[in-house]
Design an enzyme around this catalytic site. Structure first.
Site, PDB file in Angstrom:
ATOM      1  N   CYS A  62       4.065   3.939   9.541  1.00 14.00           N
ATOM      2  CA  CYS A  62       2.694   3.987  10.022  1.00 14.00           C
ATOM      3  C   CYS A  62       2.283   2.498   9.211  1.00 14.00           C
ATOM      4  CB  CYS A  62       1.794   4.988   9.353  1.00 14.00           C
ATOM      5  SG  CYS A  62       1.678   5.047   7.498  1.00 14.00           S
ATOM      6  N   ARG A  63       1.015   2.355   9.508  1.00 15.82           N
ATOM      7  CA  ARG A  63       0.408   1.109   8.866  1.00 15.82           C
ATOM      8  C   ARG A  63       0.928   0.801   7.465  1.00 15.82           C
ATOM      9  NH1 ARG A  63      -4.294  -0.695   6.706  1.00 15.82           N
ATOM     10  NH2 ARG A  63      -4.616  -2.884   7.257  1.00 15.82           N
TER      11      ARG A  63
END
Length: 95
Positions: A62-63
């Site tokens: 993810c980020r």
């Protein structure tokens, strides 16, 4: 829970099952990895059996790694072979 730092798998991205769990708006507007399959976290959590096979290993990104930490823990509890990618996209593109 299994985890690996993004820097440790950079050279292997073409040989692993990498899933980007960022939601669609974030995925479309920010840098992404061509090697990653995009499955939004909300969809993955709602019906993991539609996307994952319990016989295959998956790396989740993810980020920053915070969301994948929680999702990896949950999916592992359901019997999936998942690995949290620490550092996420922020670390990947910071160097």
């Amino acid at each position: 829970m299994k985890s690996v730092h993004i820097n440790d798998i950079k050279s292997n991205l073409n040989s692993i099952n990498l899933i980007d769990i960022r939601e669609s708006i974030e995925f479309l507007s920010l840098p992404k990895l061509a090697q990653a399959t995009h499955i939004p976290m909300s969809e993955l959590l709602q019906a993991p059996e539609d996307f994952l096979n319990k016989e295959i290993s998956y790396y989740l990104i993810c980020r920053s790694g915070a969301r994948t930490f929680r999702v990896t823990e949950y999916l592992e509890h359901l019997g999936y072979d998942v690995i949290n990618v620490e550092g996420g996209m922020l670390e990947y593109y910071s160097k």
